[in-house]
Design an enzyme around this catalytic site. Structure first.
Site, PDB file in Angstrom:
ATOM      1  N   SER A   1       1.429   1.202  -0.581  1.00 50.78           N
ATOM      2  CA  SER A   1       0.221   1.152  -1.407  1.00 50.78           C
ATOM      3  C   SER A   1       0.532   1.670  -2.807  1.00 50.78           C
ATOM      4  O   SER A   1       1.653   2.091  -3.109  1.00 50.78           O
ATOM      5  CB  SER A   1      -0.893   2.002  -0.781  1.00 50.78           C
ATOM      6  OG  SER A   1      -0.610   3.382  -0.941  1.00 50.78           O
TER       7      SER A   1
ATOM      8  N   SER B   1      -0.994   4.309  -4.173  1.00 48.77           N
ATOM      9  CA  SER B   1      -1.592   5.640  -4.298  1.00 48.77           C
ATOM     10  C   SER B   1      -0.706   6.654  -5.013  1.00 48.77           C
ATOM     11  O   SER B   1      -1.197   7.667  -5.485  1.00 48.77           O
ATOM     12  CB  SER B   1      -1.967   6.181  -2.917  1.00 48.77           C
ATOM     13  OG  SER B   1      -0.805   6.481  -2.153  1.00 48.77           O
TER      14      SER B   1
ATOM     15  N   LYS C   1       2.239  11.613  -0.045  1.00 48.57           N
ATOM     16  CA  LYS C   1       1.430  12.166  -1.144  1.00 48.57           C
ATOM     17  C   LYS C   1       2.197  13.346  -1.747  1.00 48.57           C
ATOM     18  O   LYS C   1       3.266  13.729  -1.272  1.00 48.57           O
ATOM     19  CB  LYS C   1       0.066  12.650  -0.646  1.00 48.57           C
ATOM     20  CG  LYS C   1      -0.766  11.626   0.108  1.00 48.57           C
ATOM     21  CD  LYS C   1      -1.271  10.488  -0.756  1.00 48.57           C
ATOM     22  CE  LYS C   1      -2.061   9.480   0.085  1.00 48.57           C
ATOM     23  NZ  LYS C   1      -2.385   8.266  -0.692  1.00 48.57           N
TER      24      LYS C   1
ATOM     25  N   SER D   1      -6.456   6.574  -4.637  1.00 48.10           N
ATOM     26  CA  SER D   1      -5.665   7.223  -3.593  1.00 48.10           C
ATOM     27  C   SER D   1      -6.586   7.781  -2.519  1.00 48.10           C
ATOM     28  O   SER D   1      -7.474   8.591  -2.806  1.00 48.10           O
ATOM     29  CB  SER D   1      -4.816   8.361  -4.191  1.00 48.10           C
ATOM     30  OG  SER D   1      -4.178   9.100  -3.165  1.00 48.10           O
TER      31      SER D   1
END
Length: 364
Positions: A150, A152, A207, A321
């Site tokens: 993704s 994010s 993350k 995100s």
């Protein structure tokens, strides 16, 4: 087209199981007899059904591998463990029982065991076992590859990046069970970390570590304030790549790490219909319009107290995100490892093929 491909590969992957079982039974118990009934060195006259089965099995296996690689819920440690175990068992059974039966059958036919072909199943198992066992150890305790699925973590990581995850940075864990048996270190503020998603631990997320156990973290207009101290956020320029338009590009210094973030000071959603300028098939584009930014709180504003033994993870793409601001904290038991380096890049949704310039970049 994508839906048809997904359906076709799913059907082929399921067909791999009965066809593989049929081939194993024939390979172990019937093919040697057919080989002994022909002259030495002659081709083995497989029945038409088995000729078809042996011919299509590689295609079915490749379809199964495609499905595994495309699923975020695949536990590759479990897959490697199963392959290692099965190949070892097959090799052991052949050495203990089947090899002696082949030798007796060969002697009865006036042949030597060395003159017979080793069953393909056994040959593959003998070749796969040491390779799979080595991969299992390396992937479980040293480095694990991971694909970024993704946007994010833009601009630090892009959809299509393949990264290496240091598995021993935060301690060693057993494969499959994920139980820690050796403590080595702990996440530091600013680390880019891969972890099992608290909402569904079968899915891995990546993350940045923003809050450590005990921290009071406030997110205000996309700036972090940790234990009352604003984290330096220096605006650099406006960012546009055809898919993201007019975003703020800023340098953030989080702990010992200086890295870039994308953000937009607005209470509004950024998603808009896909633009012709976007060279990726992502179904939508993102426009930063800050005309209402001063009228209401930013969409990502939060105040969160990090519990003991847990961490707050936030994406570098602050307005696109799904992270701890939405679903909460990450328990220490869910940590997978620290992201260290990009080893390949290929976003299948982007025209133009691999982004060669990203290969080898360290992750900050």
């Amino acid at each position: 087209m994508n839906a048809l491909l997904e359906w076709l590969t799913t059907v082929l992957a399921w067909l791999a199981w009965p066809v593989a079982i049929l081939c194993v039974i024939d390979d172990w118990f019937l093919r040697t007899g057919r080989q002994l009934r022909v002259a030495e060195g002659a081709a083995i006259p497989d029945p038409p059904l088995m000729q078809v089965a042996y011919a299509i099995l590689p295609v079915l296996v490749l379809a199964g591998l495609y499905r595994l690689m495309g699923s975020q819920r695949t536990d590759f440690s479990l897959v490697l463990l199963v392959i290692t175990f099965v190949s070892g068992i097959v090799w052991a059974i052949d050495r203990a029982f089947l090899q002696a039966r082949r030798a007796a059958a060969a002697r009865a036919a006036g042949r030597e065991l060395a003159q017979l072909e080793i069953p393909g199943t056994v040959d593959y198992a003998r070749s796969f076992f040491p390779i799979m066992a080595t991969l299992l150890v390396l992937r479980s305790f040293v480095y694990e590859p991971y694909r970024i699925p993704s946007d994010s973590m833009m601009p630090t990581l892009l959809d299509g990046d393949f990264i290496l995850v240091n598995k021993y940075a935060y301690g060693l864990r057993w494969p499959v069970s994920h139980a820690k048996f050796l403590t080595i270190g702990a996440p530091e503020r600013g680390d880019v970390t891969v972890f099992r998603w608290p909402v569904d631990p079968s899915v891995n997320y990546v993350k940045r570590v923003v809050g450590l156990p005990g921290d009071l973290v406030e997110v205000r207009a996309d700036q972090l304030i940790i234990n009352g101290q604003p984290v330096p956020l220096v605006e650099k320029a406006r960012y546009s790549d055809g898919c993201y338009l007019n975003m703020r590009l800023a340098d953030e210094t989080l702990g010992k790490v200086k890295h870039e973030v994308l953000h937009c000071v607005t209470p509004d959603m950024l998603a808009i219909p896909p633009l012709a300028s976007c060279n990726r098939n992502i179904g939508q584009s993102y426009l930063c319009n800050e005309s209402s930014g001063a009228l209401a709180a930013d969409m990502g504003d939060r105040i969160m107290q990090v519990p003991k033994g847990q961490y707050l993870m936030v994406g570098d793409n602050r307005d696109n995100s799904s992270d701890g601001r939405i679903w909460g904290f990450v328990d220490e038991s869910l940590l997978v490892g620290k992201a260290t380096r990009i080893w390949f890049n290929w976003d299948l949704q982007r025209s133009g093929g691999p982004n060669w310039g990203r290969i080898g970049q360290a992750i900050e």
